[in-house]
Design an enzyme around this catalytic site. Sequence first.
Site, PDB file in Angstrom:
ATOM      1  N   ALA A 203      36.760  33.999 -46.170  1.00 25.54           N
ATOM      2  CA  ALA A 203      37.517  33.969 -44.922  1.00 25.54           C
ATOM      3  C   ALA A 203      37.742  35.394 -44.415  1.00 25.54           C
ATOM      4  O   ALA A 203      37.636  36.345 -45.184  1.00 25.54           O
ATOM      5  CB  ALA A 203      38.853  33.273 -45.161  1.00 25.54           C
ATOM      6  N   GLY A 205      39.332  38.845 -43.550  1.00 24.42           N
ATOM      7  CA  GLY A 205      40.427  39.612 -44.132  1.00 24.42           C
ATOM      8  C   GLY A 205      40.574  39.492 -45.620  1.00 24.42           C
ATOM      9  O   GLY A 205      41.538  39.978 -46.197  1.00 24.42           O
ATOM     10  N   LYS A 208      35.897  41.447 -47.904  1.00 29.27           N
ATOM     11  CA  LYS A 208      34.447  41.504 -48.099  1.00 29.27           C
ATOM     12  C   LYS A 208      33.917  42.900 -47.790  1.00 29.27           C
ATOM     13  O   LYS A 208      33.158  43.473 -48.574  1.00 29.27           O
ATOM     14  CB  LYS A 208      33.752  40.473 -47.192  1.00 29.27           C
ATOM     15  CG  LYS A 208      34.155  39.044 -47.491  1.00 29.27           C
ATOM     16  CD  LYS A 208      33.430  38.064 -46.592  1.00 29.27           C
ATOM     17  CE  LYS A 208      33.836  38.198 -45.140  1.00 29.27           C
ATOM     18  NZ  LYS A 208      35.241  37.887 -44.882  1.00 29.27           N
ATOM     19  N   GLU A 426      44.639  17.420 -53.872  1.00 29.54           N
ATOM     20  CA  GLU A 426      43.755  18.040 -54.869  1.00 29.54           C
ATOM     21  C   GLU A 426      44.009  17.473 -56.264  1.00 29.54           C
ATOM     22  O   GLU A 426      43.075  17.247 -57.022  1.00 29.54           O
ATOM     23  CB  GLU A 426      43.923  19.564 -54.876  1.00 29.54           C
ATOM     24  CG  GLU A 426      43.533  20.258 -53.574  1.00 29.54           C
ATOM     25  CD  GLU A 426      42.126  19.923 -53.101  1.00 29.54           C
ATOM     26  OE1 GLU A 426      41.251  19.648 -53.962  1.00 29.54           O
ATOM     27  OE2 GLU A 426      41.894  19.910 -51.879  1.00 29.54           O
TER      28      GLU A 426
HETATM   29  P1  ADP Z   1      36.797  41.148 -44.449  1.00 28.89           P
HETATM   30  O1  ADP Z   1      35.635  42.067 -44.344  1.00 28.89           O
HETATM   31  O2  ADP Z   1      36.654  40.149 -45.557  1.00 28.89           O
HETATM   32  O3  ADP Z   1      37.168  40.488 -43.178  1.00 28.89           O
HETATM   33  P2  ADP Z   1      38.160  43.574 -45.028  1.00 28.89           P
HETATM   34  O4  ADP Z   1      37.402  44.034 -46.203  1.00 28.89           O
HETATM   35  O5  ADP Z   1      37.826  44.214 -43.748  1.00 28.89           O
HETATM   36  O6  ADP Z   1      38.065  42.003 -44.875  1.00 28.89           O
HETATM   37  O7  ADP Z   1      39.697  43.728 -45.359  1.00 28.89           O
HETATM   38  C1  ADP Z   1      40.603  44.251 -44.432  1.00 28.89           C
HETATM   39  C2  ADP Z   1      41.671  45.045 -45.126  1.00 28.89           C
HETATM   40  O8  ADP Z   1      42.501  44.195 -45.900  1.00 28.89           O
HETATM   41  C3  ADP Z   1      41.123  46.032 -46.119  1.00 28.89           C
HETATM   42  O9  ADP Z   1      40.798  47.237 -45.510  1.00 28.89           O
HETATM   43  C4  ADP Z   1      42.266  46.192 -47.091  1.00 28.89           C
HETATM   44  O10 ADP Z   1      43.217  47.092 -46.606  1.00 28.89           O
HETATM   45  C5  ADP Z   1      42.887  44.818 -47.089  1.00 28.89           C
HETATM   46  N1  ADP Z   1      42.395  44.022 -48.216  1.00 28.89           N
HETATM   47  C6  ADP Z   1      41.693  42.882 -48.132  1.00 28.89           C
HETATM   48  N2  ADP Z   1      41.430  42.390 -49.357  1.00 28.89           N
HETATM   49  C7  ADP Z   1      41.961  43.252 -50.244  1.00 28.89           C
HETATM   50  C8  ADP Z   1      42.014  43.307 -51.683  1.00 28.89           C
HETATM   51  N3  ADP Z   1      41.454  42.358 -52.435  1.00 28.89           N
HETATM   52  N4  ADP Z   1      42.639  44.348 -52.253  1.00 28.89           N
HETATM   53  C9  ADP Z   1      43.197  45.306 -51.488  1.00 28.89           C
HETATM   54  N5  ADP Z   1      43.183  45.324 -50.153  1.00 28.89           N
HETATM   55  C10 ADP Z   1      42.587  44.314 -49.512  1.00 28.89           C
HETATM   56 ZN    ZN Z   2      39.472  16.502 -50.858  1.00 25.41          ZN
END
Ligand code: ADP
Ligand code: ZN
Length: 617
Positions: A203, A205, A208, A426
């Site tokens: 999802a 945020g 990834k 679930e």
């Molecule tokens: P996606 O690419 O999955 O949409 P991002 O990698 O851009 O998400 O994440 C956005 C921000 O959220 C990151 O820059 C970080 O600050 C924070 N974040 C997300 N997941 C984590 C995690 N597992 N640990 C620490 N920070 C995270």
């Molecule tokens: Zn189900």
Amino acid sequence: MEETKKKRVWLYVVYGLIALAIILSIQFANPFQATEISYSDFLARLEAGEVTKATVTDTRIEGTSVTADGESNFVTSRIPNTDDQELISLLQEKGVEFSGRVENTFWRDFLLTWMLPLGLIVFIWFFVFRRLSRRIGGASPMSFGQSKVKLYDRSIERVTFDDVAGLDEAKEELREIIDFLRNPQKYRSIGALIPKGVLLVGAPGTGKTLMARAVAGEADVPFFSISGSQFMEMFVGVGAARVRDLFEQAKAKAPCIVFIDEIESIGKVRGGIMASGGTEEREQTLNQLLSEMDGFDPQTGVIILAATNRPEVLDSAILRPGRFDRQIMVDRPDIKGREEILKVHARRVKLAGDVNLRKIAARTPGFAGAELANVVNEAALLAARKNKKQVFEEDFEQAIDRVIGGLELKSRVMSDKERRVVAFHEVGHALAASLLEHADPVHRITVIPRGIGSLGMTMQLPEEDRYIMTRPELEDRLAVLLGGRVAEEIVFKQISTGAQNDLEKSTILARKMVEDYGMSERVGPMTLGLERGARLLMGEYAYGKEANYSEATAQLIDQEVKKIITDNYDRVKDILSENTAALQGIAEVLLEKETLEGDAFRELLDEYRSGRQAATL
Ligand code: ADP
Ligand code: ZN
Ligand code: MG
């Protein structure tokens, strides 16, 4: 790459300006040391016979005058449009040694009338174009075929696994890739094949992009980053050229990582109903990407990471072996994961003693990493605004409310009521899976939403690979699929839309039993329907068939499909009704813990079942 090129152009502009300044200063610097005097003063000195020498130009008169104090130089501006003749006769009369000089104004005129306006035009053009291209999406006029690749500077922007909290499984899977990038020789010499492409699925945020950068940081290799939409700029054919350029750059820097973010923007299913303008271009780009991926030798040490939050729209060609054949889930964090993420982000802020990150994690179910980072930052902002020296719990409380407010607008946060429904649903699946003889054992249950359309999940692991499934096995599988909805019905006396996906799957399964496997006595052992071509999607086949039977048979099929489903529905309803205590109890535990591993689930179940008569199956 692009950045440095831009810098170089600016450097040239600066060099040009410096050269201009030097030329101008040489041209206009007056080597003749003199005091500026008024014309009337000059005339007075001339009359008094003090002037000994004079050099007359178009605009000024430079001269030397001698007084009692000694010799001095002067300069005066000429009065425009005066008669030279008069001046000359006066100079002659006073016995001044004089000469004329044509000023060399070529450079000055050239610079002022040509270079300056030209420079200005170039400057404005540059500026406007930069703005314009930024709005369009990045192509500067100098870089048509070149990819808008960002090469991260490892020394400054290094991200490691320490910056990525939780996501232990994903990290574990990526370790192998990191190890390969560190010692490609080790793998090469033994002849091991490393995957070319790895797809991060999760999802928005969930981290990834962060994870991809951390892989590069851990491996300490160059990291080329580009987003899928950046490929798709402006003119036809450019997207494909970009891909070519990207791979050329990457091969030159191997071992390295190429990261394609939001790959769904180029990797959508080709053709199809959605086909519209711009599709052509996207397909060309996608084809180029696929052929580049097929073309290069995995031993070159270029690994392609891609990320998407919409795997369901990806063209199946992307997921084929030799391309992005490895897929890694980047899940939304559970309560423990959220606490860890909060810890990572709280490193930057000063926390007051009353802040309990565990408690904050408990208050933020369904939050992804990005939202948690946002909570920490909002809390710090609130504290700073109130002139506090530290961030207190109340700041976090307010920050959470604020972030939830934002999420509710995007309807991405579940209410407590919804979470309860999901938990019972679930556990319904999980109980059915555990209590039915032929069902695969429960691997994990979670109430953490996993992207669009999935609010929770019960994962089962088959004990062995099955090539042939018996009818009882298929029926148990069907019953497990229906277990979620049955649990909702038993507990809440009403049903929700949450089971849509289960119903879809169970209908497909029941239909296959009738049409493909000949498991209905009334229909008979026949295969019915023409395969229209199935598509592999995240490990599952999308199903499409064409009828090649009579209307009467179609009705019979429908009846039989319905019967199989309702029979199994009733079967699982009986089982769950006998185990409502376990259903209730385990659902409460799941709500609190958010994720239950298979073993923990079975322990709980045993406790409930040892208390009472084991239900006979
Ligand atoms: P996606 O690419 O999955 O949409 P991002 O990698 O851009 O998400 O994440 C956005 C921000 O959220 C990151 O820059 C970080 O600050 C924070 N974040 C997300 N997941 C984590 C995690 N597992 N640990 C620490 N920070 C995270
Ligand atoms: Zn189900
Ligand atoms: Mg991202």
